[in-house]
Design an enzyme around this catalytic site. Sequence first.
Site, PDB file in Angstrom:
ATOM      1  N   ASP A  45       0.834  -1.207   0.000  1.00 36.23           N
ATOM      2  CA  ASP A  45       0.000   0.000   0.000  1.00 36.23           C
ATOM      3  C   ASP A  45       0.872   1.262   0.000  1.00 36.23           C
ATOM      4  OD1 ASP A  45      -1.377  -2.250   1.090  1.00 36.23           O
ATOM      5  OD2 ASP A  45      -2.891  -0.940   1.940  1.00 36.23           O
ATOM      6  N   HIS A  77      -1.073   4.588  -0.647  1.00 37.74           N
ATOM      7  CA  HIS A  77      -2.096   5.507  -0.150  1.00 37.74           C
ATOM      8  C   HIS A  77      -1.799   6.992  -0.391  1.00 37.74           C
ATOM      9  CE1 HIS A  77      -5.060   2.875   1.555  1.00 37.74           C
ATOM     10  NE2 HIS A  77      -4.129   2.163   2.180  1.00 37.74           N
ATOM     11  N   ASP A 104      -3.928  -0.295  -3.501  1.00 40.90           N
ATOM     12  CA  ASP A 104      -4.145   0.847  -2.600  1.00 40.90           C
ATOM     13  C   ASP A 104      -3.203   1.996  -2.920  1.00 40.90           C
ATOM     14  OD1 ASP A 104      -6.192  -0.563  -1.457  1.00 40.90           O
ATOM     15  OD2 ASP A 104      -5.454  -0.382   0.595  1.00 40.90           O
ATOM     16  N   ASP A 154      -6.530   7.350  -1.673  1.00 44.15           N
ATOM     17  CA  ASP A 154      -7.232   7.491  -0.392  1.00 44.15           C
ATOM     18  C   ASP A 154      -6.260   7.784   0.753  1.00 44.15           C
ATOM     19  OD1 ASP A 154      -9.832   7.277  -1.259  1.00 44.15           O
ATOM     20  OD2 ASP A 154     -10.013   5.139  -0.844  1.00 44.15           O
ATOM     21  N   ARG A 155      -6.784   8.564   1.696  1.00 43.55           N
ATOM     22  CA  ARG A 155      -6.113   8.949   2.933  1.00 43.55           C
ATOM     23  C   ARG A 155      -4.964   9.933   2.728  1.00 43.55           C
ATOM     24  NH1 ARG A 155      -6.613   3.346   4.848  1.00 43.55           N
ATOM     25  NH2 ARG A 155      -8.561   3.193   5.989  1.00 43.55           N
ATOM     26  N   ASN A 158      -8.331  -2.857  -2.371  1.00 44.67           N
ATOM     27  CA  ASN A 158      -9.727  -2.596  -2.020  1.00 44.67           C
ATOM     28  C   ASN A 158     -10.081  -1.110  -2.131  1.00 44.67           C
ATOM     29  OD1 ASN A 158      -8.066  -2.313   0.434  1.00 44.67           O
ATOM     30  ND2 ASN A 158      -9.993  -1.859   1.454  1.00 44.67           N
ATOM     31  N   HIS A 159      -9.079  -0.233  -2.072  1.00 43.19           N
ATOM     32  CA  HIS A 159      -9.367   1.201  -2.186  1.00 43.19           C
ATOM     33  C   HIS A 159      -9.551   1.650  -3.624  1.00 43.19           C
ATOM     34  CE1 HIS A 159      -9.200   2.922   1.903  1.00 43.19           C
ATOM     35  NE2 HIS A 159      -8.659   1.743   2.142  1.00 43.19           N
ATOM     36  N   HIS A 189      -3.754  -8.278  -3.042  1.00 44.21           N
ATOM     37  CA  HIS A 189      -3.856  -7.237  -2.020  1.00 44.21           C
ATOM     38  C   HIS A 189      -4.310  -7.786  -0.668  1.00 44.21           C
ATOM     39  CE1 HIS A 189      -4.220  -3.258  -0.378  1.00 44.21           C
ATOM     40  NE2 HIS A 189      -5.444  -3.562   0.047  1.00 44.21           N
ATOM     41  N   ARG A 228     -14.440  -6.943   9.509  1.00 39.65           N
ATOM     42  CA  ARG A 228     -14.562  -6.025   8.370  1.00 39.65           C
ATOM     43  C   ARG A 228     -15.956  -6.044   7.767  1.00 39.65           C
ATOM     44  NH1 ARG A 228      -9.712  -3.893   6.419  1.00 39.65           N
ATOM     45  NH2 ARG A 228      -7.816  -5.078   6.847  1.00 39.65           N
ATOM     46  N   HIS A 284      -2.628  -4.654   2.532  1.00 35.52           N
ATOM     47  CA  HIS A 284      -3.973  -4.431   3.069  1.00 35.52           C
ATOM     48  C   HIS A 284      -4.017  -4.015   4.536  1.00 35.52           C
ATOM     49  CE1 HIS A 284      -8.263  -4.612   3.030  1.00 35.52           C
ATOM     50  NE2 HIS A 284      -8.400  -5.793   3.585  1.00 35.52           N
TER      51      HIS A 284
END
Length: 431
Positions: free
Chosen positions: A101, A103, A130, A133-134, A162-163, A214, A296, A323
Site C-alpha cells: 500500500d 495511499h 491501494d 485514499d487517505r 480494495n481502495h 492485495h 470487516r 492491506h
Amino acid sequence: MSDPDGAADPPTPTPPSPSPVPPPAPVEWPEDGALTRDWVAAFTATLDWCSRRLPPDQLPSVLSADFVRRLLLAAAGVLHREPNIVRVDPRPDQAVVVVGDVHGQLHDVMFLLRDAGFPSEERIFVFNGDYVDRGAWGLETLLLLLAWKIYLPNRVFLLRGNHESKYCTSVYGFEREVMVKYKSQGGQVYRKFLRCFEDLPLASIIAGCVYTAHGGIFRGAVVLPSKRAKRAKKGHKYVASSAEDSTTLKLGSLDELLKARRTVLDPPWEGSNLIPGDVLWSDPSLEKGLSLNKERGIGLLWGPDITQQFLYTNNLKLIIRSHEGPDARDKRHDLLGMDSGYTTDHQVACGKLITLFSAPDYPQFQASEDRYNNSGAYLVLSPPDFATPDFHSFQAVKPRPAANPYYDFEEVIDSDEELNLGAMDTGNLSS
C-alpha cells in the site's frame, strides 16, 4: 531502530530543497503516444513541483483534465488486456521489486522508486494495490504509476487494492480529492478513474512460485442447482451466497480466480463477485480454517493450515499480501505489528505468508497526537529461486508539503474495520 531480522536502520530520505523556479508548462501528451524514460522523469519532477508549490485547485493549469483522461485511457488499454492473474516471469538476470500500500503518499513513492532502482530491463516492479485514499496526493501517485505502466508494460505490474473502488474512494477521500482539484470537470475525471480501476488485475504469480494479491486468499464457488435447472431437472450453475457460513466455505482455485468478474467495483460482494471481494479484503489469522471476516464485514479470515493448503495445491513457496497498516494491526493483538513495514504472519512446511506495507508514517492525517511513525517497506525477489525476499524498510520523506485532508479523518475508521455502505456519497458523480 533495527527491523525484526536484524537489518540496519532504515534510511531517512532527504527531500529536495525548493528552488525559485517558474511554474512548469502544461504537460503535453506525446504526439505519437509513446512515453519515454525522459518523459516519465520530467512528469515526476512536475508532480513533485505541483505538490509543493501549487494550490490543489490550480493543478489543471499544469495537468489538464484532457491530459488526465488521455493518460487514463492509455493505461486502461494496457491493463484491460491483462488477465485476472498476471504471470511475471523474470529472466535469470532480473530482480522483482514488490510494493505494498502507498495511499497517496507521493513523495514516499518517489523515494521508493529511486531507492529500489527504477523499473528497467533489469528490474521488474509489482505494486500490490491501494494507490489512493487517505493521503493528499492519490491522483498524482496513481498517474505516476500508470505512466510507468504505459512506458514499460512488461516491467511494471499494477494490481488492484480494495481502495480502488467507488465505495472506498467515496469514504476515504479520493473522490473529494478529484473534485477539489478538477472542480466542474471533477465528476468526469473521477468516472475515468473508476473505469481504470475496473481494468486492474487482481493477483500475480511471480517466477511460478510467489502469489501476490492485495488481501490474499479467496473462497471457491459453491455449486448449487439453479431454479431453471430444478424445473428442467438438468444442468447446474455456480452460485455463491454472501450468507454462507463457515461450514460451507472452501478454498478457491487459481482457475476460479482467473474466471472471476473483476469489473465489479463495490460491495456488497455477492454471487460471482465474492472471489474478487475476498482477494481484495481478506486477512490472515492464527486460527485454523476459513471463516467469514466479521470484523470487516467482508472477505475471509484464514489460518496457517489454509496457507499451507494453498501453497501445496498450487506448487507455490510464498504468499505476499498487503492491506493492513499499523492502524489495522494495532487492533489485532494476535498478529505482529507493522512498525517495520512488513511481517511474516504464517510460516508453514511449504513456505511463508508475508504482509507488506509501503506507506511510512501512515496515515498522513491522524486523529490522535501520537503517530505510529512506522517505516514503510518494499521487498526484492532475486534469482535463482525468487522465493527468498530481501526486505528494505524506509522512513517517510519529511517534512511533507503542507496539505489538507480530503476526508474527515476524525470520524472515519482508519483501518477499514467496518463496512458502512451508508457512508458512500454518490452525489458528486452528477457534476
